[in-house]
Design an enzyme around this catalytic site. Sequence first.
Site, PDB file in Angstrom:
ATOM      1  N   HIS A   1      -2.008   0.600   7.120  1.00  0.00           N
ATOM      2  CA  HIS A   1      -2.366   0.927   5.751  1.00  0.00           C
ATOM      3  C   HIS A   1      -1.942   2.363   5.445  1.00  0.00           C
ATOM      4  CE1 HIS A   1      -4.387   0.076   2.085  1.00  0.00           C
ATOM      5  NE2 HIS A   1      -5.325   1.013   2.237  1.00  0.00           N
TER       6      HIS A   1
ATOM      7  N   ASP B   1      -8.140   5.723  -2.158  1.00  0.00           N
ATOM      8  CA  ASP B   1      -7.263   4.613  -1.744  1.00  0.00           C
ATOM      9  C   ASP B   1      -6.831   3.854  -2.992  1.00  0.00           C
ATOM     10  OD1 ASP B   1      -5.896   2.564  -0.630  1.00  0.00           O
ATOM     11  OD2 ASP B   1      -7.492   1.922   0.746  1.00  0.00           O
TER      12      ASP B   1
ATOM     13  N   CYS C   1       0.795  -1.215   0.000  1.00  0.00           N
ATOM     14  CA  CYS C   1       0.000   0.000   0.000  1.00  0.00           C
ATOM     15  C   CYS C   1       0.836   1.278   0.000  1.00  0.00           C
ATOM     16  CB  CYS C   1      -0.986   0.002   1.145  1.00  0.00           C
ATOM     17  SG  CYS C   1      -0.225  -0.281   2.724  1.00  0.00           S
TER      18      CYS C   1
END
Lengths: 671, 305
Positions: A471, A487, A427
Amino acid sequence: MNKPTSNLSPGNLSPNPTRGQCNLATRHLSLAAIYGLIACIFLVIAPHAEHLPPWVSVLAATLMGWRIYLAYKNLLLPKRWLLTLITLACVVSIFLTFRTLFSREVGVTLLILLTTLKLLELRTQRDAIVTIYLACFIIITNFFYSQSMPTALFMLFTLVAILTTWLHLQTGDLGFRPRLRMALILLAQAIPLTIILFLLFPRVPGPLWGLPHDAYSTSGLDDTMSPGSLSKLSLSEAVAFRAQFAAAPPMREQMYWRGPVLWAFDGRTWTAGTAPASKPATLDTLQNSQDYTITLEPHNKKWLFALEMPTKISIPSRVTDDFQILLPNNIIARVRYTAQSHLGFRANAEETEQQLQRALTLPATLNPRARQLAAEWRSTLNNSEAIVRAAFTYFNREKFEYTLEPPPLPGLHTVDDFIFNTRKGFCEHYASSFVFLMRAAGIPARVVTGYQGAEYNELGNYYIVRQSDAHAWAEVWIAGRGWIRIDPTAAIAPSRVQSGLAASLPDSVILPFMARTQSPLLRNLRLNLDSLTNQWNQWVLGYNTEQQFAFLTRLGMQSITWQNMVISLIIGLAALIGIFALLMLRHLKGRNVDMAQRLYLKFCHKLVKINLVRAEHEGAKDFAARAIKASPQLTAAVTHITNLYLGVRYGGEANSAAIRALRHAVTSFKI
Amino acid sequence: MSKPLHNVIQQAEQVILGKPHQIRLALACLLARGHLLIEDVPGVGKTTLAHVLAHSLGLQFQRIQFTSDMLPADILGVSIYLRESEKFKFHPGPIFAQMILADEINRATPKTQSSLLEAMEEQQVTIEGTTHPLPAPFFVIATQNPTQQVGTFPLPESQLDRFLLRIKLGYPDAQAERGLLEGINRHELIASLKSQMTAAELLALQQQVRQVFVSPALLDYVQAILRHTRSSATYVRGLSPRAGLSLLAAARAWAFINGRNAVIPEDVQAVLPGVASHRLQNVRDTHTATESDFPDELIKAVPIP
């Protein structure tokens, strides 16, 4: 090593002599007692092996092994000068290891080594008792390092072992089972005392005894982000925090727990940068409110976590202009707070020019290809939303791969390398390159780190957020709409957001034990354990000043000061001891009998002066007859005392009047 | 002490000279509902003691002289077929009496010995399927010659355990012996004895003995003695729980005879040799049957708690 090998000497272990024959303090120890003591010391210091220098553990084990060997072979204990030498060597080594003699580590290490050395001069009952006390003291030091439930349970077990050994020293010939039973009874009797002390002992705000900060070595989110930093964290199964929702919880893909916001990029690492003075954060058009309670594990940083976007926090804290919640100090103890968040919001629809400029800054020369791509979008597309959509689609369409083990990006142009060459990332890679592209295209953007998702524990009705849920995502600012969460990971691996890390990675990837979905039985067990831990954290470890205050208020205590607490503590303890005393007084009759025996022995002691010594097997009546024969002038007194004594001890007349009469007769008995 | 009991002792002391302790022990045994074993060489007054006790206590008395050719039926009785009524009729043996003197019990075969001992234990006799209760009180005084004499069957340990007390009479001291030699014929003396109480009174006394108080401290002492015999290396094996009960019962009777209503350690010590000597075997004495003074050692080895 100078090991004496002579076989029998006064210093040696002799079989346990009969009780009462020699002085308790100088009585020699049985082999069983010595082994028991060594086992106790082993149990209390074993958990320390985890964090002490290896040589300390090895030395302690060697010393214990040596003592066992000496006991087993029935050899003499080492001479005093040798022990002194070893002790000095230990102190010097400790100083060389820690470069100080004054710290918690040094104190614990010294205590452990000196206690194991004490085993080597374990000769008499007195040494054994000292060792028992030392073992009890070392129990406490284990809680410097861990206050978890397993530690507490293990220490309880150790305490039982210590008590059982202690009873062996005190009672001698009693078997193991009755001793164990007695130890458990002693512990059970201590429970009410413990509860009173626990509830009423004044708490100091902050962690236990103001331990140094290194006591809380913690892993967690950092305030910087570089390629690889989050994927490393994802391997940790440690709990970051637990959350309990007041009403229906949000969907998993909406669970973005906001942490540090990163603005500055140097080509590799994202940092918070220096925030200019700006207007306070504003939220409007709020919808979908959520109330929840978070129990945050200490992470040695200032920020609290909350769902995006937080609107209320129950503890004194500061909300920054980029919606981070900060405490004045680093969090070094577990903290519990309730929060309110709105999942639908418009954040900072008005933003200062300075802030927008900050959100557009990029290192001047790096990553030319990414800049070119962004420039293309800028020229072909007419508005910001379209550019954002294009970037999102780009990540979605091109062959990007979501992986825990991305290839390293050693070059200078990390973003170019990633977007055009390796295309394998976690991520942080996606968030980083997405924000880079946005800034290059002239759209203000920033990186937000935190946690995404949570595991539901249906047994305790709460959510567990682990380090593996760490994250990073992006936020872009669009005029009129404020900061919007994008995202990019969701573009590559939507399952990461919907069902968690484990589901989004192929099965072949090795993940921490906790993160994989396991058999229902294991999962159940794990959740049960976590539920228990949660209770322990909240009710035992989390019993701090505030909880104590709340509890005492509920009990009806009017003014809660530490003085009042101490007074009620004393009253509580006194009451408890009073109850115990009353229970004991119920055996008054037995006590009277003992009292009669004591008084009679006093009487016998007086007769020793005229050379009348009662043999141990001699009955009182026979002795009286002998005494009267020897000194007939004492007939009346001796007969009187003997009759009273026989009446109380053997005639079932153990009333206090008889005791009084006996006491009077014995004290006034003169030769 | 009750008046009749006092009289019994006084009367016995007039006949059996110089043995006040043994007389009291025998009486204590009777009051504790136990059976008595007297072991000594012939002619020291074993039979006389039994006679005196039976007469003084007003008990129906039977004497059985044990011999090597004796059969159980000679003791218990026998059923005889009667032609007139065409039925078996039970003829009770000598055991159907309140006091039995089983003289020289170790001369009989083990089979015969055990028939007596079973009757002692169960207070009843079963012959050919019919149970005949023995009278109450039922008291056996058995005499035994020292076992090293020729032609004897020593009682096995399990049988010895059925006797509450074992006493020895021993030779009288010089003064008592002179009195004995000077005095009138013992048989005439015994014949002239008057009974001092009835069997019912004796049963009541036995009941009272049971009520004598025993304190926890005394039980501690008794247990210490039992524990010592079991853990000490001096004895082949320790005292049984039955021996412990016997010790307590005898100590109660001894306290009662001495006019106390609670047992003190001295009572235990007084009866301990009688209770323990035939139940304990000293490791040293395994082969020589000479009885050392080991119960005395036992008393000295156990401190009174």
